[in-house]
Design an enzyme around this catalytic site. Structure first.
Site, PDB file in Angstrom:
ATOM      1  N   LYS A   1      78.281  22.103  64.394  1.00  0.00           N
ATOM      2  CA  LYS A   1      78.462  23.544  64.291  1.00  0.00           C
ATOM      3  C   LYS A   1      79.925  23.839  63.961  1.00  0.00           C
ATOM      4  O   LYS A   1      80.737  24.078  64.830  1.00  0.00           O
ATOM      5  CB  LYS A   1      78.039  24.191  65.605  1.00  0.00           C
ATOM      6  CG  LYS A   1      77.562  25.615  65.477  1.00  0.00           C
ATOM      7  CD  LYS A   1      76.871  26.066  66.768  1.00  0.00           C
ATOM      8  CE  LYS A   1      76.710  27.556  66.791  1.00  0.00           C
ATOM      9  NZ  LYS A   1      75.769  28.042  65.763  1.00  0.00           N
TER      10      LYS A   1
HETATM   11  C1  LIG Z   1      73.055  27.826  61.020  1.00  0.00           C
HETATM   12  C2  LIG Z   1      72.396  28.000  62.362  1.00  0.00           C
HETATM   13  N1  LIG Z   1      71.140  27.488  62.518  1.00  0.00           N
HETATM   14  C3  LIG Z   1      70.487  27.611  63.722  1.00  0.00           C
HETATM   15  C4  LIG Z   1      71.061  28.260  64.783  1.00  0.00           C
HETATM   16  C5  LIG Z   1      70.270  28.308  66.106  1.00  0.00           C
HETATM   17  O1  LIG Z   1      70.841  27.337  66.975  1.00  0.00           O
HETATM   18  P1  LIG Z   1      70.746  27.520  68.546  1.00  0.00           P
HETATM   19  O2  LIG Z   1      71.602  28.706  68.904  1.00  0.00           O
HETATM   20  O3  LIG Z   1      71.281  26.245  69.130  1.00  0.00           O
HETATM   21  O4  LIG Z   1      69.292  27.760  68.869  1.00  0.00           O
HETATM   22  C6  LIG Z   1      72.365  28.812  64.673  1.00  0.00           C
HETATM   23  C7  LIG Z   1      72.988  29.506  65.875  1.00  0.00           C
HETATM   24  N2  LIG Z   1      73.815  30.628  65.480  1.00  0.00           N
HETATM   25  C8  LIG Z   1      74.783  31.031  66.495  1.00  0.00           C
HETATM   26  C9  LIG Z   1      75.918  31.841  65.898  1.00  0.00           C
HETATM   27  C10 LIG Z   1      75.548  33.225  65.436  1.00  0.00           C
HETATM   28  C11 LIG Z   1      76.771  33.968  64.906  1.00  0.00           C
HETATM   29  O5  LIG Z   1      76.550  35.003  64.276  1.00  0.00           O
HETATM   30  O6  LIG Z   1      77.904  33.530  65.145  1.00  0.00           O
HETATM   31  C12 LIG Z   1      74.091  31.731  67.674  1.00  0.00           C
HETATM   32  O7  LIG Z   1      72.882  32.052  67.577  1.00  0.00           O
HETATM   33  O8  LIG Z   1      74.778  31.899  68.706  1.00  0.00           O
HETATM   34  C13 LIG Z   1      73.042  28.657  63.456  1.00  0.00           C
HETATM   35  O9  LIG Z   1      74.294  29.140  63.284  1.00  0.00           O
END
Ligand SMILES: Cc1[nH+]cc(COP(=O)(O)O)c(CN[C@@H](CCC(=O)O)C(=O)O)c1O
Length: 307
Positions: free
Chosen positions: A158
């Site tokens: 990330k």
């Molecule tokens: C590209 C991406 N894909 C999938 C996810 C879902 O992952 P998880 O949160 O572990 O279920 C997130 C989280 N995106 C984060 C950031 C959002 C933002 O605007 O900054 C979040 O949901 O916190 C992503 O950034």
């Protein structure tokens, strides 16, 4: 700002929100060399509880590895700092944003002697895609921007710099009157959203792109897979979903820490199912919120209580 939060943990100290600053020649600002997490703390029947903190913290440390970025604080230090940050601000349900980045020393792509700086902030954050989204679903478009391949930039880390791809796709969607984008990968297969994973329901079975599709290994994705299987659904968690399958899906939904479980009701103005939150999505969404708000005792090991 209008939030009633006033404190940020920065490099080992609690500082006033307005004093949590960095130098303009910070490496991470110039080159996208940061890693971060998005974590939710829910105000449950048993008090505020951080959801799957251990998994998020583990991913935080893992995300730094491709960049040889070592987080200079232990898991225990970051955990205690986060709990204290929530207690100090009397936060109940909130969104927690840890970030680690190459700091200020000298510029040039190589981070050479740059320090690794770490900060943790927390604030109240409601429905990521809008208040109505959870119930009524969102209208999305398939972006003209493709997801970078995991062979180009590790999509399972990330990384702050990756989110320019997310911004390009998401802002293109919003400029065109949609709420969010769906991003295809280099092969033209469905990858995920700019900030969410994606699920498809067809003939009562659930599909979600596998990690080979250049996606983030979402923790909410893992949660949804587990809950769906506990509800008796067949879940294909290593699926390859073509763009055309989006139109013929019975249901689609996003999963994410910020997005939680958000139904998708139209893709490029093609109605999905009957255009409302589908029955499988509704059942899974209900199971998710019952879980995170602790109306069930399941998966107690997924909760770190603040008190
Ligand atoms: C590209 C991406 N894909 C999938 C996810 C879902 O992952 P998880 O949160 O572990 O279920 C997130 C989280 N995106 C984060 C950031 C959002 C933002 O605007 O900054 C979040 O949901 O916190 C992503 O950034």
């Amino acid at each position: 700002d209008d939030m009633d939060v006033d404190t940020i943990w920065q490099d080992g100290e609690f500082v006033d929100w307005d004093d949590a600053q960095v130098h303009v020649l910070t490496h991470g600002l110039h080159y996208g060399t940061g890693v971060f997490e998005g974590v939710r703390c829910y105000d449950t029947e048993k008090g505020p509880a951080i959801f799957r903190w251990d998994e998020h913290l583990e991913r935080f440390y893992q995300s730094g590895k491709p960049y040889n970025m070592e987080i200079p604080f232990s898991r225990e230090e970051l955990t205690e700092a986060t709990l204290e940050l929530i207690r100090r601000q009397d936060l109940e349900s909130c969104y927690i944003r840890p970030i680690a980045f190459y700091g200020y020393d000298s510029l040039g792509v190589s981070p050479r002697d740059c320090p690794v700086d770490v900060a943790i902030a927390a604030w109240p954050w409601g429905a990521y895609l809008g208040e109505e989204a959870l119930e009524k679903g969102v209208d999305v478009m398939v972006s003209s921007w493709r997801k970078h391949s995991s062979s180009q930039i590790p999509t399972n880390a990330k990384t702050t710099g990756l989110y320019v791809n997310s911004l390009l796709a998401g802002e293109e969607a919003r400029r065109n009157g949609y709420v969010e984008a769906i991003v295809l990968n280099k092969e033209g297969q469905v990858a995920e959203g700019p900030g969410e994973n994606i699920f498809l329901v067809r003939d009562g079975e659930i599909y979600t792109p596998g990690l080979s599709q250049s996606i983030l290994d979402g923790i909410t994705r893992q949660t949804a897979i587990t809950l769906a299987r506990e509800l008796g659904y067949t879940v294909h968690d290593d699926a390859t979903i073509s763009r055309g399958e989006l139109n013929t899906a019975d249901e689609l939904f996003f999963s994410g820490t910020a997005a939680e479980v958000t139904p998708i009701r139209k893709v490029d103005n093609v109605v999905i199912g009957d255009g409302s939150r589908g029955p499988v999505t509704a059942e899974l969404q209900q199971a998710f919120f019952d879980l995170v708000e602790r109306r069930t005792d399941d998966h107690e090991e997924w909760f770190t209580y603040v008190e």
